[in-house]
Design an enzyme around this catalytic site. Structure first.
Site, PDB file in Angstrom:
ATOM      1  N   HIS A 223      22.452  49.267 123.909  1.00 13.17           N
ATOM      2  CA  HIS A 223      23.534  49.996 124.607  1.00 13.17           C
ATOM      3  C   HIS A 223      24.807  49.164 124.467  1.00 13.17           C
ATOM      4  CE1 HIS A 223      25.418  52.672 127.373  1.00 13.17           C
ATOM      5  NE2 HIS A 223      24.805  52.370 128.513  1.00 13.17           N
ATOM      6  N   HIS A 262      23.121  56.820 116.834  1.00 10.54           N
ATOM      7  CA  HIS A 262      23.391  57.280 118.195  1.00 10.54           C
ATOM      8  C   HIS A 262      22.377  58.341 118.567  1.00 10.54           C
ATOM      9  CE1 HIS A 262      25.585  58.650 121.729  1.00 10.54           C
ATOM     10  NE2 HIS A 262      26.149  57.469 121.685  1.00 10.54           N
ATOM     11  N   ASP A 313      30.630  50.901 119.246  1.00 13.58           N
ATOM     12  CA  ASP A 313      30.553  49.434 119.224  1.00 13.58           C
ATOM     13  C   ASP A 313      30.913  48.824 117.879  1.00 13.58           C
ATOM     14  OD1 ASP A 313      29.685  49.083 121.899  1.00 13.58           O
ATOM     15  OD2 ASP A 313      27.749  49.904 121.305  1.00 13.58           O
TER      16      ASP A 313
HETATM   17  C1  LIG Z   1      21.627  53.828 119.425  1.00 13.11           C
HETATM   18  C2  LIG Z   1      20.149  53.874 119.117  1.00 13.11           C
HETATM   19  C3  LIG Z   1      19.403  53.021 120.141  1.00 13.11           C
HETATM   20  C4  LIG Z   1      19.689  55.325 119.213  1.00 13.11           C
HETATM   21  O1  LIG Z   1      18.326  55.310 119.163  1.00 13.11           O
HETATM   22  P1  LIG Z   1      17.404  56.624 119.078  1.00 13.11           P
HETATM   23  O2  LIG Z   1      18.163  57.847 119.350  1.00 13.11           O
HETATM   24  O3  LIG Z   1      16.218  56.332 119.941  1.00 13.11           O
HETATM   25  O4  LIG Z   1      17.003  56.692 117.563  1.00 13.11           O
HETATM   26  P2  LIG Z   1      15.745  55.991 116.930  1.00 13.11           P
HETATM   27  O5  LIG Z   1      15.633  54.575 117.412  1.00 13.11           O
HETATM   28  O6  LIG Z   1      14.565  56.877 117.165  1.00 13.11           O
HETATM   29  O7  LIG Z   1      16.146  55.998 115.395  1.00 13.11           O
HETATM   30  C5  LIG Z   1      15.956  57.098 114.528  1.00 13.11           C
HETATM   31  C6  LIG Z   1      15.787  56.584 113.102  1.00 13.11           C
HETATM   32  O8  LIG Z   1      17.009  56.020 112.659  1.00 13.11           O
HETATM   33  C7  LIG Z   1      16.844  54.629 112.367  1.00 13.11           C
HETATM   34  N1  LIG Z   1      17.977  53.926 112.936  1.00 13.11           N
HETATM   35  C8  LIG Z   1      18.648  54.249 114.055  1.00 13.11           C
HETATM   36  N2  LIG Z   1      19.646  53.387 114.264  1.00 13.11           N
HETATM   37  C9  LIG Z   1      19.586  52.498 113.264  1.00 13.11           C
HETATM   38  C10 LIG Z   1      20.357  51.366 112.939  1.00 13.11           C
HETATM   39  N3  LIG Z   1      21.375  50.995 113.696  1.00 13.11           N
HETATM   40  N4  LIG Z   1      20.037  50.665 111.827  1.00 13.11           N
HETATM   41  C11 LIG Z   1      19.018  51.047 111.051  1.00 13.11           C
HETATM   42  N5  LIG Z   1      18.249  52.127 111.306  1.00 13.11           N
HETATM   43  C12 LIG Z   1      18.528  52.834 112.412  1.00 13.11           C
HETATM   44  C13 LIG Z   1      15.561  54.216 113.073  1.00 13.11           C
HETATM   45  O9  LIG Z   1      14.945  53.117 112.466  1.00 13.11           O
HETATM   46  C14 LIG Z   1      14.754  55.466 112.958  1.00 13.11           C
HETATM   47  O10 LIG Z   1      14.240  55.554 111.666  1.00 13.11           O
HETATM   48  P3  LIG Z   1      12.725  56.054 111.419  1.00 13.11           P
HETATM   49  O11 LIG Z   1      12.714  57.466 111.943  1.00 13.11           O
HETATM   50  O12 LIG Z   1      12.586  55.930 109.958  1.00 13.11           O
HETATM   51  O13 LIG Z   1      11.863  55.132 112.221  1.00 13.11           O
HETATM   52  C15 LIG Z   1      19.870  53.351 117.690  1.00 13.11           C
HETATM   53  O14 LIG Z   1      20.623  54.089 116.758  1.00 13.11           O
HETATM   54  C16 LIG Z   1      20.159  51.860 117.535  1.00 13.11           C
HETATM   55  O15 LIG Z   1      19.307  51.035 117.831  1.00 13.11           O
HETATM   56  N6  LIG Z   1      21.411  51.505 117.089  1.00 13.11           N
HETATM   57  C17 LIG Z   1      21.782  50.109 116.994  1.00 13.11           C
HETATM   58  C18 LIG Z   1      22.254  49.604 118.348  1.00 13.11           C
HETATM   59  C19 LIG Z   1      23.581  50.172 118.738  1.00 13.11           C
HETATM   60  O16 LIG Z   1      24.517  50.188 117.963  1.00 13.11           O
HETATM   61  N7  LIG Z   1      23.678  50.585 119.992  1.00 13.11           N
HETATM   62  C20 LIG Z   1      24.908  51.110 120.555  1.00 13.11           C
HETATM   63  C21 LIG Z   1      24.789  52.581 120.826  1.00 13.11           C
HETATM   64  S1  LIG Z   1      26.341  53.262 121.321  1.00 13.11           S
END
Ligand SMILES: CC(C)(COP(=O)(O)OP(=O)(O)OC[C@H]1O[C@@H](n2cnc3c(N)ncnc32)[C@H](O)[C@@H]1OP(=O)(O)O)[C@@H](O)C(=O)NCCC(=O)NCCS
Length: 377
Positions: A223, A262, A313
């Site tokens: 987050h 996201h 971010d």
């Molecule tokens: C924001 C976040 C937590 C959303 O998570 P979510 O909706 O639960 O999505 P998921 O974690 O299920 O990811 C979906 C797919 O995209 C991939 N993915 C998502 N964000 C990714 C990232 N930043 N880098 C690489 N792969 C990513 C996941 O590995 C997953 O792939 P898979 O289906 O092959 O396993 C996630 O995108 C993330 O961890 N981002 C990095 C942290 C970040 O920038 N957070 C700030 C948010 S405003």
């Protein structure tokens, strides 16, 4: 009772009505109380957005002046609060952990602490918003052996924060960049920290407890903690030419690239549009365009390889870096802005409250026989 299917991470689950903000994730649209974030980022101020989020409409000039003054009046601490900041600024505590405890500590001297009326919660909202900025700035100055500075009542919140942090009057570009960053981070639907605040408020606990829950939730790297990690990544990469291979290697190791992806957006986060521009301008201003260029390269590679888009971010990291802000303050700055959204959501929650209490799909055993401890093997 037959329970519904499990929606991991509550994805797509709608839990309440809200008029605070709305996201169209397919088209990259974000609105606060009806107003498009692009309009607000270009034309508004953080003080005006506070009024908008707490009242559901834009202020008249007199109302704006009143909000400006009320916030300004709260940009100060009492003796116990100063003692608290001094004690922790000189410890090894992370500023986000400090801020979480600070919000809880602020409850102890708040005259309205157990009053959950709308008026009292707005008063507490001003105090929290004003004091959090003072505390974050003072924490940094004290840990660097400098004296904290008094805010200036004639300056807005963004300009005052930079002044209290750095001890020099920020120029127009810096002050506006901080104001825009505060506007962009102020609210974002039912994100994790806002939901945490509302869950706490829904037990009819006090506002400080709700905001403490929210700060703790924002702290996580998935987050609000992502912005610091983005800058750590840029520093680790070091040179634009190394960015592509670095990202490819990280993806091959199945690592997440911070600042991308996201839960709701399937396109460019509209907030990133403005932070991208600010990153470019501010990096140019200090003559270190490589942080902006490296960010663009990472964007190109991550988007090409994974189809992911930058979130709020990603470009805020190089923007803050170019403003000379220490890395570990990026998430506290997010909190200094998002507190306005948290307070607005709590006002909504208290006004139409129902306890938030979901169910779990139990997957553990049933009917086990209890064996006394001296008979267990
Ligand atoms: C924001 C976040 C937590 C959303 O998570 P979510 O909706 O639960 O999505 P998921 O974690 O299920 O990811 C979906 C797919 O995209 C991939 N993915 C998502 N964000 C990714 C990232 N930043 N880098 C690489 N792969 C990513 C996941 O590995 C997953 O792939 P898979 O289906 O092959 O396993 C996630 O995108 C993330 O961890 N981002 C990095 C942290 C970040 O920038 N957070 C700030 C948010 S405003």
């Amino acid at each position: 009772m037959q329970l519904a299917e499990v929606r991991e991470g509550l994805e797509g689950v709608v839990v309440a009505n809200s008029s605070m903000s709305w996201i169209d994730g397919e088209n990259g649209v974000l609105i606060y109380q009806g107003y498009n974030i692009h309009d607000l980022a270009e034309k508004s101020t953080f003080e005006e957005v506070i009024f908008l989020l707490w009242n559901g409409r834009l202020p008249t000039q007199a109302e704006f002046d009143d909000y400006f003054k009320r916030l300004s009046d709260e940009r100060q601490l009492n003796d116990q609060e100063w003692d608290f900041v001094r004690r922790y600024a000189n410890s090894q505590v992370h500023p986000m952990a400090f801020l979480r405890t600070a919000v809880s500590f602020l409850a102890h001297s708040d005259p309205d602490v157990e009053d959950n009326s709308h008026e009292a919660n707005v008063r507490k909202g001003f105090r929290l918003t004003g004091k959090m900025a003072v505390m974050v700035a003072a924490f940094d100055r004290i840990r660097n052996g400098k004296e904290p500075l008094q805010a200036k009542p004639e300056w807005n919140h963004a300009k005052n924060f930079l002044w209290m942090l750095k001890g020099r009057e920020p120029d127009e570009l810096e002050a506006r960049a901080m104001d825009v960053a505060l506007i962009l981070h102020a609210d974002h639907g039912f994100n994790a920290s806002t939901f945490a605040a509302r869950v706490t408020a829904a037990t009819l606990s006090d506002l400080h407890s709700a905001i403490t829950s929210a700060v703790g939730t924002l702290k996580g790297p998935l987050h609000g903690g992502a912005n610091t990690r983005v800058m750590q990544m840029l520093l680790e990469i070091g040179e634009v030419e190394r960015a592509e291979q670095w990202v490819l290697d990280a993806l091959a190791r199945k690592e997440r690239i911070m600042g991308f992806g996201h839960r709701v957006y399937r396109t460019m986060d509209p907030r990133a549009v403005h932070l991208r521009e600010l990153s470019k301008k501010l990096c140019e201003r200090i003559g270190e365009t490589k942080w902006y260029e490296m960010s663009e390269k990472i964007f190109e590679v991550v988007h090409r390889e994974k189809g992911l888009w930058p979130n709020v971010d990603f470009f805020s990291a190089s923007t803050y870096y170019a403003m000379g802000i220490p890395l570990d303050l990026y998430t506290p700055i997010f909190a200094m802005s998002r507190v306005v959204g948290w307070v607005g959501h709590c006002l909504e929650q208290y006004a139409h409250n129902r306890l938030i209490r979901p169910r779990a799909n139990y997957v553990g055993p049933k009917g086990l026989q209890y064996v006394p401890i001296d008979q267990r093997t």
